[in-house]
Design a protein around this motif. Structure first.
Motif, PDB file in Angstrom:
ATOM      1  N   ALA A 237      -2.362  59.637   6.804  1.00 33.99           N
ATOM      2  CA  ALA A 237      -0.941  60.009   6.746  1.00 33.99           C
ATOM      3  C   ALA A 237      -0.192  59.504   7.970  1.00 33.99           C
ATOM      4  O   ALA A 237       0.954  59.032   7.866  1.00 33.99           O
ATOM      5  CB  ALA A 237      -0.805  61.523   6.628  1.00 33.99           C
ATOM      6  N   LYS A 238      -0.824  59.579   9.134  1.00 34.68           N
ATOM      7  CA  LYS A 238      -0.183  59.088  10.357  1.00 34.68           C
ATOM      8  C   LYS A 238       0.035  57.580  10.278  1.00 34.68           C
ATOM      9  O   LYS A 238       1.066  57.070  10.720  1.00 34.68           O
ATOM     10  CB  LYS A 238      -1.033  59.437  11.577  1.00 34.68           C
ATOM     11  CG  LYS A 238      -0.373  59.045  12.900  1.00 34.68           C
ATOM     12  CD  LYS A 238      -1.207  59.474  14.088  1.00 34.68           C
ATOM     13  CE  LYS A 238      -0.529  59.081  15.403  1.00 34.68           C
ATOM     14  NZ  LYS A 238      -1.332  59.493  16.574  1.00 34.68           N
ATOM     15  N   ARG A 239      -0.924  56.867   9.709  1.00 30.55           N
ATOM     16  CA  ARG A 239      -0.772  55.414   9.538  1.00 30.55           C
ATOM     17  C   ARG A 239       0.447  55.103   8.672  1.00 30.55           C
ATOM     18  O   ARG A 239       1.242  54.205   8.982  1.00 30.55           O
ATOM     19  CB  ARG A 239      -2.025  54.819   8.885  1.00 30.55           C
ATOM     20  CG  ARG A 239      -3.228  54.709   9.804  1.00 30.55           C
ATOM     21  CD  ARG A 239      -4.425  54.201   9.021  1.00 30.55           C
ATOM     22  NE  ARG A 239      -5.595  54.045   9.878  1.00 30.55           N
ATOM     23  CZ  ARG A 239      -6.828  53.872   9.427  1.00 30.55           C
ATOM     24  NH1 ARG A 239      -7.041  53.826   8.124  1.00 30.55           N
ATOM     25  NH2 ARG A 239      -7.834  53.734  10.266  1.00 30.55           N
ATOM     26  N   LEU A 240       0.577  55.841   7.580  1.00 32.09           N
ATOM     27  CA  LEU A 240       1.705  55.601   6.685  1.00 32.09           C
ATOM     28  C   LEU A 240       3.019  55.965   7.369  1.00 32.09           C
ATOM     29  O   LEU A 240       4.018  55.251   7.234  1.00 32.09           O
ATOM     30  CB  LEU A 240       1.533  56.401   5.396  1.00 32.09           C
ATOM     31  CG  LEU A 240       2.545  56.118   4.284  1.00 32.09           C
ATOM     32  CD1 LEU A 240       2.479  54.652   3.849  1.00 32.09           C
ATOM     33  CD2 LEU A 240       2.316  57.035   3.089  1.00 32.09           C
ATOM     34  N   LYS A 241       3.020  57.041   8.120  1.00 30.54           N
ATOM     35  CA  LYS A 241       4.217  57.462   8.839  1.00 30.54           C
ATOM     36  C   LYS A 241       4.641  56.391   9.851  1.00 30.54           C
ATOM     37  O   LYS A 241       5.820  56.025   9.936  1.00 30.54           O
ATOM     38  CB  LYS A 241       3.948  58.787   9.559  1.00 30.54           C
ATOM     39  CG  LYS A 241       5.121  59.285  10.403  1.00 30.54           C
ATOM     40  CD  LYS A 241       4.757  60.573  11.131  1.00 30.54           C
ATOM     41  CE  LYS A 241       5.897  61.069  12.004  1.00 30.54           C
ATOM     42  NZ  LYS A 241       5.537  62.324  12.731  1.00 30.54           N
ATOM     43  N   LEU A 242       3.685  55.873  10.607  1.00 31.40           N
ATOM     44  CA  LEU A 242       3.989  54.838  11.603  1.00 31.40           C
ATOM     45  C   LEU A 242       4.470  53.559  10.926  1.00 31.40           C
ATOM     46  O   LEU A 242       5.320  52.842  11.469  1.00 31.40           O
ATOM     47  CB  LEU A 242       2.748  54.555  12.457  1.00 31.40           C
ATOM     48  CG  LEU A 242       2.326  55.677  13.408  1.00 31.40           C
ATOM     49  CD1 LEU A 242       1.003  55.335  14.090  1.00 31.40           C
ATOM     50  CD2 LEU A 242       3.413  55.943  14.451  1.00 31.40           C
ATOM     51  N   PHE A 243       3.926  53.278   9.740  1.00 29.24           N
ATOM     52  CA  PHE A 243       4.351  52.101   8.987  1.00 29.24           C
ATOM     53  C   PHE A 243       5.831  52.207   8.629  1.00 29.24           C
ATOM     54  O   PHE A 243       6.588  51.239   8.757  1.00 29.24           O
ATOM     55  CB  PHE A 243       3.500  51.961   7.726  1.00 29.24           C
ATOM     56  CG  PHE A 243       3.916  50.837   6.821  1.00 29.24           C
ATOM     57  CD1 PHE A 243       3.727  49.518   7.197  1.00 29.24           C
ATOM     58  CD2 PHE A 243       4.494  51.108   5.588  1.00 29.24           C
ATOM     59  CE1 PHE A 243       4.112  48.476   6.354  1.00 29.24           C
ATOM     60  CE2 PHE A 243       4.878  50.078   4.748  1.00 29.24           C
ATOM     61  CZ  PHE A 243       4.688  48.761   5.139  1.00 29.24           C
ATOM     62  N   PHE A 244       6.252  53.387   8.189  1.00 23.18           N
ATOM     63  CA  PHE A 244       7.662  53.604   7.870  1.00 23.18           C
ATOM     64  C   PHE A 244       8.523  53.499   9.127  1.00 23.18           C
ATOM     65  O   PHE A 244       9.577  52.866   9.116  1.00 23.18           O
ATOM     66  CB  PHE A 244       7.851  54.985   7.236  1.00 23.18           C
ATOM     67  CG  PHE A 244       7.713  54.999   5.731  1.00 23.18           C
ATOM     68  CD1 PHE A 244       8.826  54.963   4.918  1.00 23.18           C
ATOM     69  CD2 PHE A 244       6.462  55.059   5.139  1.00 23.18           C
ATOM     70  CE1 PHE A 244       8.707  54.983   3.537  1.00 23.18           C
ATOM     71  CE2 PHE A 244       6.332  55.075   3.758  1.00 23.18           C
ATOM     72  CZ  PHE A 244       7.453  55.040   2.954  1.00 23.18           C
ATOM     73  N   GLU A 245       8.077  54.139  10.208  1.00 24.78           N
ATOM     74  CA  GLU A 245       8.869  54.161  11.442  1.00 24.78           C
ATOM     75  C   GLU A 245       9.039  52.762  12.032  1.00 24.78           C
ATOM     76  O   GLU A 245      10.103  52.444  12.582  1.00 24.78           O
ATOM     77  CB  GLU A 245       8.210  55.082  12.466  1.00 24.78           C
ATOM     78  CG  GLU A 245       8.278  56.554  12.089  1.00 24.78           C
ATOM     79  CD  GLU A 245       7.542  57.435  13.079  1.00 24.78           C
ATOM     80  OE1 GLU A 245       6.788  56.881  13.915  1.00 24.78           O
ATOM     81  OE2 GLU A 245       7.714  58.664  13.013  1.00 24.78           O
TER      82      GLU A 245
ATOM     83  N   ILE B 121      -3.883  59.098  -0.028  1.00 27.35           N
ATOM     84  CA  ILE B 121      -3.211  60.351   0.354  1.00 27.35           C
ATOM     85  C   ILE B 121      -2.980  61.222  -0.880  1.00 27.35           C
ATOM     86  O   ILE B 121      -3.213  62.437  -0.844  1.00 27.35           O
ATOM     87  CB  ILE B 121      -1.884  60.048   1.071  1.00 27.35           C
ATOM     88  CG1 ILE B 121      -2.167  59.528   2.487  1.00 27.35           C
ATOM     89  CG2 ILE B 121      -0.987  61.285   1.120  1.00 27.35           C
ATOM     90  CD1 ILE B 121      -0.946  58.955   3.185  1.00 27.35           C
ATOM     91  N   LEU B 122      -2.515  60.623  -1.969  1.00 25.86           N
ATOM     92  CA  LEU B 122      -2.287  61.389  -3.195  1.00 25.86           C
ATOM     93  C   LEU B 122      -3.588  62.032  -3.670  1.00 25.86           C
ATOM     94  O   LEU B 122      -3.612  63.188  -4.097  1.00 25.86           O
ATOM     95  CB  LEU B 122      -1.717  60.485  -4.285  1.00 25.86           C
ATOM     96  CG  LEU B 122      -0.320  59.892  -4.031  1.00 25.86           C
ATOM     97  CD1 LEU B 122       0.070  58.959  -5.178  1.00 25.86           C
ATOM     98  CD2 LEU B 122       0.708  60.983  -3.847  1.00 25.86           C
ATOM     99  N   GLY B 123      -4.681  61.281  -3.582  1.00 29.29           N
ATOM    100  CA  GLY B 123      -5.978  61.821  -3.989  1.00 29.29           C
ATOM    101  C   GLY B 123      -6.460  62.927  -3.077  1.00 29.29           C
ATOM    102  O   GLY B 123      -6.943  63.967  -3.537  1.00 29.29           O
ATOM    103  N   MET B 124      -6.310  62.713  -1.767  1.00 26.49           N
ATOM    104  CA  MET B 124      -6.771  63.729  -0.808  1.00 26.49           C
ATOM    105  C   MET B 124      -5.924  64.981  -0.869  1.00 26.49           C
ATOM    106  O   MET B 124      -6.419  66.101  -0.675  1.00 26.49           O
ATOM    107  CB  MET B 124      -6.790  63.141   0.606  1.00 26.49           C
ATOM    108  CG  MET B 124      -7.941  62.163   0.822  1.00 26.49           C
ATOM    109  SD  MET B 124      -8.132  61.589   2.542  1.00 26.49           S
ATOM    110  CE  MET B 124      -6.788  60.399   2.646  1.00 26.49           C
ATOM    111  N   SER B 125      -4.634  64.839  -1.152  1.00 28.26           N
ATOM    112  CA  SER B 125      -3.774  66.013  -1.300  1.00 28.26           C
ATOM    113  C   SER B 125      -4.228  66.855  -2.482  1.00 28.26           C
ATOM    114  O   SER B 125      -4.340  68.085  -2.387  1.00 28.26           O
ATOM    115  CB  SER B 125      -2.320  65.567  -1.495  1.00 28.26           C
ATOM    116  OG  SER B 125      -1.482  66.680  -1.713  1.00 28.26           O
ATOM    117  N   CYS B 126      -4.512  66.188  -3.599  1.00 28.96           N
ATOM    118  CA  CYS B 126      -4.991  66.898  -4.786  1.00 28.96           C
ATOM    119  C   CYS B 126      -6.341  67.560  -4.520  1.00 28.96           C
ATOM    120  O   CYS B 126      -6.565  68.719  -4.879  1.00 28.96           O
ATOM    121  CB  CYS B 126      -5.080  65.914  -5.947  1.00 28.96           C
ATOM    122  SG  CYS B 126      -5.491  66.667  -7.523  1.00 28.96           S
TER     123      CYS B 126
END
Length: 229
Positions: free
Chosen positions: A41-49, A17-22
């Motif tokens: 990003a959705k995967r990471l969001k669901l991981f947090f949730e 994500i950091l790479g793709m954002s840049c």
């Protein structure tokens, strides 16, 4: 790019994500990247949730290494994709992580690479490593750029000062003669080996702080110019 879709590690998602954002800042029209960015990003969001817990607000059962990259990636993705919930979750977790590592006296005690989990006491003090400090500096800088809340600027500076002696041993890890960085703080003192990873961590942290100050100066100059006008 194809490998990103196969990654199963949350830290791998975060670094992707950091790479793709840049990348997206320089190449705004690339549908393949944008699609993969949104999916990751959705995967990471669901991981947090899926891991939300008031007693242990971290999405993993243990704190290990490069921890701040997870909320940093979530905040950046939230900003890029217009998802305020991502930003709020990232800020909340980073706030907890920063409070955990800054003492009341302002001295930084990084999470040991030995790891630490809820209920385990006392928290290991050593081995503290430069990549952890750099991750906190860059994550706090991201939070500051998004929120303009001065506390994030202050925290970014405190974590950067870990390299210069704001740590449990009050010893600098930066080598003034070479510009390199020691590999960490251990129970016996500073690990004087200067690996590439540690030196790059120091450099990225230094550049991040310089950018924050540059932005602050530009903002002040702009306000003074507006006032005169």
């Amino acid at each position: 790019m194809p490998a990103v879709g196969q990654m199963a590690s949350p830290r791998s998602w975060a670094f992707a994500i950091l790479g793709m954002s840049c990348f997206s800042q320089g190449v705004s029209i690339d549908s393949n990247v944008q699609q993969l960015y949104a999916i990751t990003a959705k995967r990471l969001k669901l991981f947090f949730e899926a891991s939300e817990n008031e007693q242990w607000p971290w999405p993993e059962p243990i704190l290990t290494y490069d921890n701040a990259r997870l909320p940093q990636a979530l905040m950046l993705a939230g900003q890029d994709l217009g998802d305020q919930q991502m930003i709020a979750t990232g800020l909340r977790c980073l706030d907890w992580l920063a409070e955990l590592q800054i003492g009341r006296d302002g001295v930084v005690g990084l999470v040991s690479h030995e790891g630490w989990t809820a209920g385990a006491a006392p928290r290991p003090i050593y081995d503290q490593q430069p990549v952890e400090a750099a991750a906190m500096v860059e994550a706090c800088a991201t939070a500051y750029r998004i929120t303009q809340d001065a506390k994030w600027f202050e925290w970014a500076k405190q974590f950067h000062l870990w390299f210069l002696g704001n740590n449990a041993m009050s010893l600098p890890l930066r080598d003034a003669s070479t510009g390199g960085c020691a590999d960490g703080l251990q129970a016996g003192g500073v690990n004087f080996n200067q690996g590439a990873e540690s030196t790059l961590a120091l450099l990225s942290s230094s550049l991040t702080i310089r950018d924050l100050y540059r932005r602050a100066v530009e903002s002040t100059t702009s306000l003074e110019r507006d006032a005169v006008a």
